[in-house]
Design an enzyme around this catalytic site. Structure first.
Site, PDB file in Angstrom:
ATOM      1  N   ASP A   1      35.187  41.268  37.539  1.00 29.37           N
ATOM      2  CA  ASP A   1      36.014  40.770  36.431  1.00 29.37           C
ATOM      3  C   ASP A   1      35.307  41.011  35.094  1.00 29.37           C
ATOM      4  O   ASP A   1      35.874  40.748  34.027  1.00 29.37           O
ATOM      5  CB  ASP A   1      36.406  39.296  36.620  1.00 29.37           C
ATOM      6  CG  ASP A   1      35.214  38.362  36.696  1.00 29.37           C
ATOM      7  OD1 ASP A   1      34.064  38.852  36.724  1.00 29.37           O
ATOM      8  OD2 ASP A   1      35.430  37.135  36.737  1.00 29.37           O
ATOM      9  N   SER A   2      34.112  41.584  35.145  1.00 37.83           N
ATOM     10  CA  SER A   2      33.473  42.076  33.920  1.00 37.83           C
ATOM     11  C   SER A   2      34.348  43.125  33.242  1.00 37.83           C
ATOM     12  O   SER A   2      34.113  43.468  32.081  1.00 37.83           O
ATOM     13  CB  SER A   2      32.091  42.675  34.228  1.00 37.83           C
ATOM     14  OG  SER A   2      32.172  43.604  35.294  1.00 37.83           O
TER      15      SER A   2
ATOM     16  N   ASP B   1      36.819  41.116  42.525  1.00 42.37           N
ATOM     17  CA  ASP B   1      36.558  39.757  42.031  1.00 42.37           C
ATOM     18  C   ASP B   1      37.844  38.949  41.952  1.00 42.37           C
ATOM     19  O   ASP B   1      38.877  39.446  41.484  1.00 42.37           O
ATOM     20  CB  ASP B   1      35.968  39.823  40.617  1.00 42.37           C
ATOM     21  CG  ASP B   1      34.463  39.644  40.607  1.00 42.37           C
ATOM     22  OD1 ASP B   1      33.891  39.233  41.638  1.00 42.37           O
ATOM     23  OD2 ASP B   1      33.863  39.924  39.554  1.00 42.37           O
TER      24      ASP B   1
ATOM     25  N   LYS C   1      35.361  38.623  46.009  1.00 40.52           N
ATOM     26  CA  LYS C   1      34.172  37.867  45.584  1.00 40.52           C
ATOM     27  C   LYS C   1      34.643  36.692  44.730  1.00 40.52           C
ATOM     28  O   LYS C   1      35.596  36.853  43.947  1.00 40.52           O
ATOM     29  CB  LYS C   1      33.219  38.746  44.783  1.00 40.52           C
ATOM     30  CG  LYS C   1      32.010  37.988  44.220  1.00 40.52           C
ATOM     31  CD  LYS C   1      30.935  38.910  43.695  1.00 40.52           C
ATOM     32  CE  LYS C   1      31.159  39.429  42.308  1.00 40.52           C
ATOM     33  NZ  LYS C   1      31.283  38.402  41.237  1.00 40.52           N
TER      34      LYS C   1
ATOM     35  N   GLU D   1      33.110  33.031  42.514  1.00 40.98           N
ATOM     36  CA  GLU D   1      31.939  32.360  41.953  1.00 40.98           C
ATOM     37  C   GLU D   1      31.892  30.897  42.369  1.00 40.98           C
ATOM     38  O   GLU D   1      32.943  30.261  42.532  1.00 40.98           O
ATOM     39  CB  GLU D   1      31.969  32.454  40.415  1.00 40.98           C
ATOM     40  CG  GLU D   1      31.863  33.876  39.914  1.00 40.98           C
ATOM     41  CD  GLU D   1      31.800  33.970  38.397  1.00 40.98           C
ATOM     42  OE1 GLU D   1      31.654  32.928  37.712  1.00 40.98           O
ATOM     43  OE2 GLU D   1      31.890  35.106  37.892  1.00 40.98           O
TER      44      GLU D   1
ATOM     45  N   GLU E   1      22.826  35.984  40.598  1.00 37.23           N
ATOM     46  CA  GLU E   1      22.762  36.519  39.228  1.00 37.23           C
ATOM     47  C   GLU E   1      21.866  35.663  38.334  1.00 37.23           C
ATOM     48  O   GLU E   1      21.968  34.412  38.329  1.00 37.23           O
ATOM     49  CB  GLU E   1      24.170  36.589  38.613  1.00 37.23           C
ATOM     50  CG  GLU E   1      24.124  37.075  37.160  1.00 37.23           C
ATOM     51  CD  GLU E   1      25.456  37.532  36.596  1.00 37.23           C
ATOM     52  OE1 GLU E   1      26.465  37.529  37.327  1.00 37.23           O
ATOM     53  OE2 GLU E   1      25.471  37.897  35.398  1.00 37.23           O
TER      54      GLU E   1
HETATM   55  O1  KIV Z   1      32.064  40.956  37.235  1.00 38.93           O
HETATM   56  C1  KIV Z   1      31.049  41.573  37.573  1.00 38.93           C
HETATM   57  O2  KIV Z   1      30.833  42.730  37.205  1.00 38.93           O
HETATM   58  C2  KIV Z   1      30.096  40.886  38.429  1.00 38.93           C
HETATM   59  C3  KIV Z   1      28.769  41.529  38.626  1.00 38.93           C
HETATM   60  C4  KIV Z   1      28.015  41.556  37.374  1.00 38.93           C
HETATM   61  C5  KIV Z   1      28.017  40.902  39.733  1.00 38.93           C
HETATM   62  O3  KIV Z   1      30.378  39.854  38.931  1.00 38.93           O
END
Ligand code: KIV
Length: 286
Positions: free
Chosen positions: A63-64, A102, A132, A134, A201
């Site tokens: 989600d970056s 994510d 994924k 959090e 992280e």
């Molecule tokens: O969103 C993302 O890119 C991430 C990584 C930095 C682990 O969660």
């Protein structure tokens, strides 16, 4: 899962793999514990996925992308629609790596049922193998719920960017004994709940090592330690696309400078009318 491409290359810029190969699987990733480190990069687009795929074990549609692709101030505004669109592109551009998408903020925290609905949509619409999410102990029930229902999950602990408002920033975690103990117990909870890997992280190295030793699944470090079972970086960070990068990022190239130089040469050619030249210009057949 193996992927056969039927892309019409006369009309598409996509380059399918000539001979489909078997994709890595979630159990194969889990089996990496204590073996050769897992190679993970983020990918958001089809062409980048094609370029990274042969070198990676996992491609993370992070989600970056909120900041990297959309210029948003954080990952908070990222939507399920965005994650599904980019997840599908990355699956189309890969044939070897496990693709993980994510779960965006607000799509899973309310309840295991909400998480299942969102994760099922992601898997159906993208073809990705896993999601994924959090959070530590508080998400353990959700990780167990999804895992038991056929949705492989990677956990994400330590510095969790979706909690930026609660954490007050992106500083490294686990510097105090109490915070380190909490993060270690988060790791244990997510591991026991059935996560097949855990992203660790922004934590101090001794904590990353303690987590890696404490859990049965592989740890994937980012700003953590070389002793994790794998590493992940945001692709644009490691390529040198941004002026400022966090301390834990190593720039493997300076692509921003190279793009800027190419654009400068293009602009000069256009203004001098030296582009397009004879090779790029159609003439009538005689
Ligand atoms: O969103 C993302 O890119 C991430 C990584 C930095 C682990 O969660």
């Amino acid at each position: 899962m193996s992927t056969t491409y039927t892309i019409d290359t006369s009309t598409s810029r996509a380059h399918p793999t000539p001979s489909p190969v078997r994709r890595l699987t979630v159990p194969a990733i889990r089996d990496h514990k204590g073996k050769q480190p897992l190679v993970v990069l983020t990918a958001y687009t089809v062409r980048m996925a094609q370029l990274l795929d042969p070198h990676c074990d996992l491609l993370l549609v992070g989600d970056s992308l909120g900041q990297v692709i959309y210029g948003l101030p954080s990952t908070i505004p990222v939507s399920l629609d965005m994650m599904c669109a980019h997840g599908a592109a990355v699956v189309r551009g890969s044939w070897h790596s496990v693709v993980v998408v994510d779960m965006p903020f607000g799509s899973y925290e309310a309840s295991p049922a909400q998480a299942f609905e969102s994760a099922a949509r992601i898997l159906k619409e993208t073809g990705a193998a896993a999601v994924k999410l959090e959070g530590g102990a508080v998400m353990a029930e959700t990780v167990a719920f999804l895992s038991a229902r056929g949705i492989p999950v990677i956990g994400h602990i330590g510095l969790t960017p979706q909690a930026v408002n609660a954490l007050g920033g992106y500083a490294a975690r686990g510097r105090s004994e109490a915070e380190a103990a909490k993060i270690l117990s988060d790791a244990r909870a997510i591991d026991a709940a059935g996560a097949f890997a855990i992203v660790v992280e922004g934590v101090v190295e001794p904590l990353a090592i303690a987590i890696t030793e404490a859990v049965a699944c592989p740890t994937i470090g980012i700003g953590a330690s070389a002793q994790c079972d794998g590493q992940v970086l945001v692709i644009d960070d490691m390529l040198g696309m941004f002026e400022r990068v966090p301390r834990f990022v190593k720039r493997f190239d300076d692509v921003a400078a190279r793009i800027s130089a190419a654009a400068e040469r293009y602009a000069a050619d256009v203004r001098a009318r030296t582009f397009p030249g004879p090779e790029q210009t159609y003439q009538p057949k005689n």
